[in-house]
Design a protein around this motif. Structure first.
Motif, PDB file in Angstrom:
ATOM      1  N   CYS A  98      -6.736  -0.575  -4.433  1.00  0.00           N
ATOM      2  CA  CYS A  98      -5.964  -0.278  -5.651  1.00  0.00           C
ATOM      3  C   CYS A  98      -4.523   0.113  -5.328  1.00  0.00           C
ATOM      4  O   CYS A  98      -3.596  -0.236  -6.065  1.00  0.00           O
ATOM      5  CB  CYS A  98      -6.659   0.817  -6.455  1.00  0.00           C
ATOM      6  SG  CYS A  98      -8.221   0.237  -7.144  1.00  0.00           S
ATOM      7  N   LEU A  99      -4.330   0.832  -4.215  1.00  0.00           N
ATOM      8  CA  LEU A  99      -2.964   1.197  -3.820  1.00  0.00           C
ATOM      9  C   LEU A  99      -2.155  -0.050  -3.483  1.00  0.00           C
ATOM     10  O   LEU A  99      -0.977  -0.164  -3.828  1.00  0.00           O
ATOM     11  CB  LEU A  99      -2.990   2.134  -2.611  1.00  0.00           C
ATOM     12  CG  LEU A  99      -3.427   3.578  -2.872  1.00  0.00           C
ATOM     13  CD1 LEU A  99      -3.606   4.320  -1.559  1.00  0.00           C
ATOM     14  CD2 LEU A  99      -2.420   4.307  -3.752  1.00  0.00           C
ATOM     15  N   ASP A 100      -2.799  -0.981  -2.813  1.00  0.00           N
ATOM     16  CA  ASP A 100      -2.126  -2.223  -2.449  1.00  0.00           C
ATOM     17  C   ASP A 100      -1.681  -2.972  -3.711  1.00  0.00           C
ATOM     18  O   ASP A 100      -0.558  -3.467  -3.799  1.00  0.00           O
ATOM     19  CB  ASP A 100      -3.074  -3.079  -1.600  1.00  0.00           C
ATOM     20  CG  ASP A 100      -2.378  -4.312  -1.056  1.00  0.00           C
ATOM     21  OD1 ASP A 100      -1.292  -4.161  -0.489  1.00  0.00           O
ATOM     22  OD2 ASP A 100      -2.923  -5.418  -1.213  1.00  0.00           O
ATOM     23  N   LEU A 101      -2.576  -3.021  -4.695  1.00  0.00           N
ATOM     24  CA  LEU A 101      -2.233  -3.714  -5.945  1.00  0.00           C
ATOM     25  C   LEU A 101      -1.184  -2.930  -6.732  1.00  0.00           C
ATOM     26  O   LEU A 101      -0.321  -3.520  -7.383  1.00  0.00           O
ATOM     27  CB  LEU A 101      -3.490  -3.949  -6.792  1.00  0.00           C
ATOM     28  CG  LEU A 101      -4.516  -4.901  -6.166  1.00  0.00           C
ATOM     29  CD1 LEU A 101      -5.744  -5.025  -7.058  1.00  0.00           C
ATOM     30  CD2 LEU A 101      -3.903  -6.276  -5.928  1.00  0.00           C
ATOM     31  N   SER A 102      -1.237  -1.597  -6.656  1.00  0.00           N
ATOM     32  CA  SER A 102      -0.203  -0.780  -7.317  1.00  0.00           C
ATOM     33  C   SER A 102       1.170  -1.155  -6.799  1.00  0.00           C
ATOM     34  O   SER A 102       2.119  -1.324  -7.563  1.00  0.00           O
ATOM     35  CB  SER A 102      -0.406   0.713  -7.026  1.00  0.00           C
ATOM     36  OG  SER A 102      -1.541   1.211  -7.655  1.00  0.00           O
ATOM     37  N   GLY A 103       1.256  -1.250  -5.460  1.00  0.00           N
ATOM     38  CA  GLY A 103       2.538  -1.606  -4.854  1.00  0.00           C
ATOM     39  C   GLY A 103       2.983  -3.001  -5.248  1.00  0.00           C
ATOM     40  O   GLY A 103       4.167  -3.273  -5.447  1.00  0.00           O
ATOM     41  N   GLN A 104       2.017  -3.893  -5.398  1.00  0.00           N
ATOM     42  CA  GLN A 104       2.327  -5.281  -5.760  1.00  0.00           C
ATOM     43  C   GLN A 104       2.796  -5.374  -7.216  1.00  0.00           C
ATOM     44  O   GLN A 104       3.750  -6.074  -7.520  1.00  0.00           O
ATOM     45  CB  GLN A 104       1.067  -6.110  -5.560  1.00  0.00           C
ATOM     46  CG  GLN A 104       1.259  -7.596  -5.664  1.00  0.00           C
ATOM     47  CD  GLN A 104      -0.075  -8.316  -5.498  1.00  0.00           C
ATOM     48  OE1 GLN A 104      -0.925  -7.936  -4.685  1.00  0.00           O
ATOM     49  NE2 GLN A 104      -0.270  -9.360  -6.271  1.00  0.00           N
TER      50      GLN A 104
ATOM     51  N   THR B 257       0.839  -1.203   0.000  1.00  0.00           N
ATOM     52  CA  THR B 257       0.000   0.000   0.000  1.00  0.00           C
ATOM     53  C   THR B 257       0.873   1.252   0.000  1.00  0.00           C
ATOM     54  O   THR B 257       0.585   2.221  -0.710  1.00  0.00           O
ATOM     55  CB  THR B 257      -0.935  -0.004   1.225  1.00  0.00           C
ATOM     56  OG1 THR B 257      -1.739  -1.174   1.162  1.00  0.00           O
ATOM     57  CG2 THR B 257      -1.835   1.221   1.237  1.00  0.00           C
TER      58      THR B 257
ATOM     59  N   ARG C 273       3.770   5.701  -5.679  1.00  0.00           N
ATOM     60  CA  ARG C 273       3.529   5.747  -7.127  1.00  0.00           C
ATOM     61  C   ARG C 273       2.395   6.715  -7.455  1.00  0.00           C
ATOM     62  O   ARG C 273       2.470   7.480  -8.405  1.00  0.00           O
ATOM     63  CB  ARG C 273       3.204   4.340  -7.655  1.00  0.00           C
ATOM     64  CG  ARG C 273       3.312   4.216  -9.156  1.00  0.00           C
ATOM     65  CD  ARG C 273       3.358   2.769  -9.585  1.00  0.00           C
ATOM     66  NE  ARG C 273       4.507   2.051  -9.089  1.00  0.00           N
ATOM     67  CZ  ARG C 273       5.725   2.106  -9.626  1.00  0.00           C
ATOM     68  NH1 ARG C 273       5.944   2.847 -10.682  1.00  0.00           N
ATOM     69  NH2 ARG C 273       6.718   1.418  -9.108  1.00  0.00           N
ATOM     70  N   ARG C 274       1.369   6.706  -6.621  1.00  0.00           N
ATOM     71  CA  ARG C 274       0.248   7.614  -6.866  1.00  0.00           C
ATOM     72  C   ARG C 274       0.709   9.064  -6.710  1.00  0.00           C
ATOM     73  O   ARG C 274       0.331   9.935  -7.489  1.00  0.00           O
ATOM     74  CB  ARG C 274      -0.889   7.324  -5.899  1.00  0.00           C
ATOM     75  CG  ARG C 274      -1.991   8.351  -6.007  1.00  0.00           C
ATOM     76  CD  ARG C 274      -3.292   7.821  -5.534  1.00  0.00           C
ATOM     77  NE  ARG C 274      -3.848   6.912  -6.514  1.00  0.00           N
ATOM     78  CZ  ARG C 274      -5.128   6.870  -6.844  1.00  0.00           C
ATOM     79  NH1 ARG C 274      -5.965   7.689  -6.277  1.00  0.00           N
ATOM     80  NH2 ARG C 274      -5.573   6.028  -7.727  1.00  0.00           N
TER      81      ARG C 274
ATOM     82  N   SER D  68      -7.790   2.107  -1.298  1.00  0.00           N
ATOM     83  CA  SER D  68      -6.864   1.286  -0.508  1.00  0.00           C
ATOM     84  C   SER D  68      -6.541  -0.033  -1.212  1.00  0.00           C
ATOM     85  O   SER D  68      -5.387  -0.453  -1.255  1.00  0.00           O
ATOM     86  CB  SER D  68      -7.465   0.990   0.874  1.00  0.00           C
ATOM     87  OG  SER D  68      -7.640   2.179   1.577  1.00  0.00           O
TER      88      SER D  68
ATOM     89  N   VAL E 120       3.052  -0.860 -11.024  1.00  0.00           N
ATOM     90  CA  VAL E 120       2.435   0.147 -11.916  1.00  0.00           C
ATOM     91  C   VAL E 120       1.178   0.645 -11.209  1.00  0.00           C
ATOM     92  O   VAL E 120       0.638  -0.050 -10.342  1.00  0.00           O
ATOM     93  CB  VAL E 120       2.049  -0.407 -13.312  1.00  0.00           C
ATOM     94  CG1 VAL E 120       3.255  -0.854 -14.076  1.00  0.00           C
ATOM     95  CG2 VAL E 120       1.023  -1.523 -13.201  1.00  0.00           C
ATOM     96  N   GLU E 121       0.746   1.840 -11.586  1.00  0.00           N
ATOM     97  CA  GLU E 121      -0.398   2.382 -10.877  1.00  0.00           C
ATOM     98  C   GLU E 121      -1.698   1.675 -11.269  1.00  0.00           C
ATOM     99  O   GLU E 121      -1.953   1.442 -12.446  1.00  0.00           O
ATOM    100  CB  GLU E 121      -0.541   3.882 -11.122  1.00  0.00           C
ATOM    101  CG  GLU E 121      -1.572   4.461 -10.166  1.00  0.00           C
ATOM    102  CD  GLU E 121      -1.685   5.958 -10.205  1.00  0.00           C
ATOM    103  OE1 GLU E 121      -1.227   6.574 -11.172  1.00  0.00           O
ATOM    104  OE2 GLU E 121      -2.261   6.515  -9.254  1.00  0.00           O
TER     105      GLU E 121
ATOM    106  N   LYS F  73       3.948   1.461  -1.131  1.00  0.00           N
ATOM    107  CA  LYS F  73       4.558   1.571  -2.472  1.00  0.00           C
ATOM    108  C   LYS F  73       3.550   2.174  -3.452  1.00  0.00           C
ATOM    109  O   LYS F  73       3.894   2.977  -4.307  1.00  0.00           O
ATOM    110  CB  LYS F  73       5.007   0.185  -2.972  1.00  0.00           C
ATOM    111  CG  LYS F  73       6.209  -0.366  -2.231  1.00  0.00           C
ATOM    112  CD  LYS F  73       6.524  -1.765  -2.743  1.00  0.00           C
ATOM    113  CE  LYS F  73       7.611  -2.418  -1.915  1.00  0.00           C
ATOM    114  NZ  LYS F  73       7.798  -3.826  -2.271  1.00  0.00           N
ATOM    115  N   GLY F  74       2.297   1.743  -3.314  1.00  0.00           N
ATOM    116  CA  GLY F  74       1.236   2.283  -4.170  1.00  0.00           C
ATOM    117  C   GLY F  74       1.041   3.775  -3.942  1.00  0.00           C
ATOM    118  O   GLY F  74       0.809   4.531  -4.885  1.00  0.00           O
ATOM    119  N   LEU F  75       1.163   4.203  -2.690  1.00  0.00           N
ATOM    120  CA  LEU F  75       1.012   5.628  -2.381  1.00  0.00           C
ATOM    121  C   LEU F  75       2.141   6.450  -3.010  1.00  0.00           C
ATOM    122  O   LEU F  75       1.903   7.539  -3.536  1.00  0.00           O
ATOM    123  CB  LEU F  75       1.016   5.846  -0.863  1.00  0.00           C
ATOM    124  CG  LEU F  75      -0.295   5.583  -0.121  1.00  0.00           C
ATOM    125  CD1 LEU F  75      -0.068   5.574   1.386  1.00  0.00           C
ATOM    126  CD2 LEU F  75      -1.350   6.629  -0.466  1.00  0.00           C
TER     127      LEU F  75
END
Lengths: 155, 191
Positions: free
Chosen positions: B148-154, A95, A101-102, B146, B157-158, A97-99
């Motif tokens: 989607c952010l988790d999957l982005s990190g996985q 999560t 990137r966002r 939340s 890519v966004e 890492k996703g933040l």
């Protein structure tokens, strides 16, 4: 933060990291802190501006980390900076890492440039993460574990 | 070589490494060597290498030299590629992971659009740089974000959600952005 930065630089910024650093890491970290402070000042009136400032803070943190590794960054893309940060701070959750990137893409809303759907909570999370990365970079440690995101409220 | 819940859901693969390897070559610009693919999916390098050798021998993938590295790539014009992509997408990746969105209260439909959807449907082009997700319903924005952010990190890519109500979706012709999105390739994520 990883003790040895060089492998992350070589993996994610092979053509963008120039070894031989002119700007000390503290200058980058101070710049990151200044951007973060500005973000906190404007978040209520201009959350989208705060979002961009939070990314500037993370970007400067990355430059500071590269300086710790004896390199300066030139012509780097945001996506590569994200990959580099995720490599250096390998204790980040998915999560988080996703933040990062966002933050790098500047998409702070849930629609294309539609400010009506902006979510302040995501912006708050990104500011908190930027502060955490900066603190970890300054102390040379991994960021503290993330708070657990609560499950969605039931109907 | 392990069979886990991943491959049991689609029990046609020899191992977890087989769909993982193909998924990375289809969709992940960062994971193109046996080491990076193994790291991405929590496998050993040997597991990935064994499957890579089999697919190389079958002409389904090829080896390219990029700088000092040898990287793997799919052979786009191999007759099995389209079918393999469909099977991979039903085993790992967004069409499987995005089912988590149905656990969020108020989510009625989930669809993938944009470049990822075009690649899934076989349209040639560069590796998708994000996964665009259309969520229909009235969920809590933060709960959707939340996931989607988790999957982005996985994925690295966004994963970008766009939330619209069922009324907005029903009258999508009146919203130019929504109209453009829904007139292009749209892949349903099934519950």
């Amino acid at each position: 933060m990883k003790k040895n930065i060089t492998p992350c630089l070589e993996q994610h910024l092979p053509d963008k990291a120039k070894f031989g650093n002119a700007v000390p890491e503290e200058a980058w970290f101070d710049a990151a802190a200044a951007h973060l402070k500005s973000a906190r000042l404007v978040i209520d009136s201009d959350p989208s501006g705060a979002f961009m400032l939070a990314w500037s803070s993370m970007h400067n943190t990355a430059k500071g980390v590269a300086a710790v590794g004896g390199a300066r960054l030139e012509g780097e893309t945001h996506g590569k900076v994200v990959d580099f940060l995720c490599c250096v701070f390998d204790g980040l959750t998915n999560t988080e890492k996703g933040l990062v990137r966002r933050a790098s893409t500047g998409r702070n809303s849930l629609s294309y440039d539609d400010p009506r759907l902006f979510d302040r909570r995501v912006c708050d999370d990104i500011l908190a993460l930027a502060a955490k990365l900066l603190a970890a970079a300054r102390s040379g440690t991994q960021p503290k574990p993330a708070r657990k995101i609560p499950p969605p409220p039931s109907a | 070589m392990g069979q886990t819940a991943t491959t049991e859901a689609m029990p046609i693969w020899r191992s977890d490494a087989q769909p993982a390897l193909l998924y990375c070559l289809f969709y992940d610009a960062h994971a193109r060597t046996a080491s990076t693919i193994a790291e991405r999916f929590g496998l050993t390098r040997q597991q990935v290498s064994i499957e890579a050798r089999r697919l190389l021998a079958a002409g389904i993938i090829r080896l390219e030299v990029v700088g000092r590295n040898k990287v793997l790539a799919v052979v786009d014009d191999h007759p099995a590629i389209s079918a393999l992509r469909t099977l991979v997408d039903l085993t790992v990746g967004p069409l499987v992971d995005l089912k988590r969105l149905y656990d969020v209260d108020g989510v009625e439909r989930v669809m993938v659009f944009g470049s990822w959807a075009r690649r899934h449907l076989g349209e040639p082009g560069p590796t998708p740089r994000d996964v665009d997700v259309l969520v229909v319903g009235t969920p809590d924005d933060y709960a959707v974000t939340s996931v989607c952010l988790d999957l982005s990190g996985q994925y690295g890519v966004e994963v970008s959600p766009m939330i619209v109500s069922s009324d907005e979706f029903a009258s999508r012709g009146r919203n130019p952005i929504l109209d453009q999105i829904t007139s292009g390739p749209l892949v349903e994520v099934r519950q």
